[in-house]
Design an enzyme around this catalytic site. Structure first.
Site, PDB file in Angstrom:
ATOM      1  N   SER A 145       0.851  -1.192   0.000  1.00 57.33           N
ATOM      2  CA  SER A 145       0.000   0.000   0.000  1.00 57.33           C
ATOM      3  C   SER A 145       0.893   1.252   0.000  1.00 57.33           C
ATOM      4  O   SER A 145       1.783   1.360  -0.837  1.00 57.33           O
ATOM      5  CB  SER A 145      -0.928  -0.068   1.217  1.00 57.33           C
ATOM      6  OG  SER A 145      -2.026   0.767   1.079  1.00 57.33           O
ATOM      7  N   ASP A 180      -8.330  -7.317  -4.367  1.00 58.51           N
ATOM      8  CA  ASP A 180      -7.971  -5.960  -3.923  1.00 58.51           C
ATOM      9  C   ASP A 180      -8.515  -4.956  -4.931  1.00 58.51           C
ATOM     10  O   ASP A 180      -8.033  -4.882  -6.055  1.00 58.51           O
ATOM     11  CB  ASP A 180      -6.445  -5.850  -3.815  1.00 58.51           C
ATOM     12  CG  ASP A 180      -5.976  -4.484  -3.305  1.00 58.51           C
ATOM     13  OD1 ASP A 180      -6.796  -3.562  -3.141  1.00 58.51           O
ATOM     14  OD2 ASP A 180      -4.757  -4.341  -3.078  1.00 58.51           O
ATOM     15  N   HIS A 220      -7.659  -5.781  -0.083  1.00 53.11           N
ATOM     16  CA  HIS A 220      -6.389  -5.075   0.062  1.00 53.11           C
ATOM     17  C   HIS A 220      -5.622  -5.544   1.301  1.00 53.11           C
ATOM     18  O   HIS A 220      -4.391  -5.616   1.294  1.00 53.11           O
ATOM     19  CB  HIS A 220      -6.663  -3.568   0.148  1.00 53.11           C
ATOM     20  CG  HIS A 220      -5.432  -2.734   0.232  1.00 53.11           C
ATOM     21  ND1 HIS A 220      -4.454  -2.740  -0.740  1.00 53.11           N
ATOM     22  CD2 HIS A 220      -4.998  -1.863   1.187  1.00 53.11           C
ATOM     23  CE1 HIS A 220      -3.485  -1.901  -0.398  1.00 53.11           C
ATOM     24  NE2 HIS A 220      -3.792  -1.369   0.767  1.00 53.11           N
TER      25      HIS A 220
END
Lengths: 391, 391
Positions: free
Chosen positions: B165, B329, B362
């Site tokens: 991320s 995700d 995610h």
């Protein structure tokens, strides 16, 4: 695409219904609600109609609106042509819901804030708005209220009930609640059972409102309403209505006002300005308590849970079904319509299911008139020979 | 899956690093920022290290945290074993980042609120927190601060920089900012260019904070902080970290406290309680101004925009790359890693790209240690023979 596009083409674009007049009807009996309480009398539904009811009263189509919609589905309220109805591209002479042939009705849901009785309405027997005293309702309650309107219009059987998103939930509920009164169901970008994801998105909106200090437990009508919480709720909603691709196509990383980034925590990107605008304009026309009550009704919607199984719920129906979805809709993805279609087949109900290839996300059900109109027109056309059974 | 799973299997689970000690380092020179202003001295970075730096100083790996992370990547701070680091399953003896072989470093980003200088820190020369005076920073600024730490540890070249991320953004920025100092980049569930969708999600969180009356323009430290806005921001974030399927698997439509619905606008479903809990616990450990500053840094992240094109940005790099994504995700979907990998190939950089099949959304980058560990271990293994070129 699931299913075939018909060879038939219709004049999908037709004409607008032109200037229309908002109507309303008052009911003087209380409305029993699923919760066991009653919505006290008098209560009101705002509605509009387009086209003419035929002599056999067999050409009526009820169109049901989504969370933020209202009774104004087609045409305009003034001759300046501003603010056409939310499904204007679908309703009119030569359009999918052809008002040269069909009598189309749309009403604002109870719990709403566009003319029908909702939390902002005066509570009967008091001189105050309902506020926190407005009962929490269900999709079946919305439909029960609509049934009173259909009764009052002298209509026994609806040729079709149609809607997208929460409107589709109402269409499904109609045939379950009143199986003998619905000939066709158009369920678009919707579900028979709200998912954990849709509940999660709705609860964030509700929390934003409830945590706004101006909400005051729901009794804010004498003061400034919780506009910040409601704006945040609307922004969350908007994201869920659009796809990654739709946002990229529309905004990408474009800046709104400056040629370069300003190193500020305030909005700078066009997508930020867009969301802020959507949030701020929504609060001008929508009531925060209605947002709470209507989203809760959506979250409660669960035909399999309510009736034991989807098959059992739908086995009551006598309708033919059209189930439409859009490839980029992640709020009510095609898998939801797959589940509905499977339930319909197991219940022995005829269903035509189509997934349209569209980048427009959930909002496609409002926007893709070019894709949808021929399919809708054909479905309605095919219902006509079946009317003898009903009427 | 894109790419092959290696036949090699490693002891993915290994052992924890055990009890670790939080450290911090103070810098007495101001830090020049991309905006043109400086972060005044003194400023501080909180950090932790795991394993031993070898004599050649060639086995250092910097691990970079995501939006809500901190320097505590592995082990526990007390012997009761509570609150293991956010990547504990990946870092330790015999784990993917094998602390028997590698020296692993993690620091809290500037702008953060877990020991490094951020908006809640006292502003030098005053007796007040920065608040609204904290400069808006970029991912490159975070990385420039980390480079000072790496200097202070006596390390010239990082064997690898890794992160998921926002951590992946930092890993990418490292090799662009300091091409001669990075041998390997592990970019996981990330992007080289923040999309309209991720900006949209972040701006809702920022608006929720800014519209909370307690935010007070950012200068709230003497009073009650904007916990409601921050809680809403966290709830929006949480939804984006989970997939539709993950939410359905975890919560479905389960009610939290009652056997039946209560007809209330308050939370009733388990998924609602979960989000409310996540929001309310987040505000105990996170600062709202840090949320604003860090999400803005993410939104600004745009390697192609900053360097003319992705190819031009990455052509500076001398690193080998591992690009990982997860099938469910939707925040940083595989298409983002596809774009990164294409840019790397056009820049002539070696890249191995893998999409893992995972329903965990995610958050998979924190959870799928079983899937990821063999791949990470092998990538690090393959970097070793290349060290001669760097060291």
């Amino acid at each position: 695409m699931i299913g075939d596009i018909p060879a038939v083409t219709v004049a999908a674009y037709g004409r607008s219904v032109g200037t229309v007049h908002p109507r309303s009807i008052q009911f003087n009996d209380p409305l029993p609600l699923e919760s066991g309480v009653q919505l006290p009398a008098p209560w009101t539904l705002a509605y509009e109609t387009y086209g003419q009811l035929n002599a056999q009263r067999s050409n009526a189509i009820l169109v049901c609106h989504a969370l933020s919609g209202d009774a104004h589905a087609a045409g305009t309220h003034s001759t300046n042509g501003k603010r056409p109805g939310w499904w204007d591209a679908f309703i009119g002479p030569g359009r999918a819901f052809d008002t040269d042939r069909y009598f189309v009705i749309c009403s604002n849901v109870i719990g709403g804030c566009a003319g029908s009785t909702g939390p902002a309405s005066l509570m009967p027997g008091t001189d105050q708005p309902y506020g926190s005293r407005f009962p929490v309702i269900t999709i079946a309650d919305m439909v029960a209220a609509q049934a009173r309107l259909i009764d009052a219009l002298g209509i026994d059987v609806l040729m079709a009930v149609a809607g997208g998103s929460m409107g589709g939930m109402q269409a499904l509920q109609w045939t379950v609640s009143y199986p003998e009164r619905v000939q066709g169901v158009l369920a678009i970008a919707t579900t028979a059972r709200s998912s954990a994801m849709t509940i999660a998105l709705n609860t964030i909106g509700r929390q934003a409102i409830i945590r706004d200090q101006r909400w005051c437990g729901g009794d804010y009508y004498a003061a400034r309403p919780p506009v910040d919480g409601l704006a945040i709720a609307r922004m969350v909603g908007h994201i869920s209505y659009l796809s990654d691709q739709a946002l990229a196509d529309k905004f990408d990383r474009r800046l709104q006002d400056h040629p370069a980034i300003q190193y500020s925590v305030e909005p700078e990107f066009a997508v930020e300005s867009y969301l802020e605008y959507q949030g701020n304009s929504f609060v001008q026309r929508f009531d925060a308590n209605s947002y709470l009550v209507i989203t809760k009704a959506m979250d409660y919607f669960d035909l399999p849970g309510r009736y034991g199984s989807l098959r059992r719920a739908l086995a009551r129906s006598q309708a033919h079904f059209l189930a439409l979805s859009f490839s980029s809709d992640w709020l009510y993805p095609t898998s939801e319509l797959d589940a509905l279609a499977a339930g319909l087949r197991s219940a022995g109900r005829p269903v035509r299911q189509i997934e349209f290839d569209s980048p427009k996300g959930h909002d496609a059900f409002l926007l893709e008139d070019g894709l949808m109109s021929p399919i809708i027109a054909e479905f309605l056309e095919d219902l006509a020979p079946l009317q003898a059974r009903f009427v």
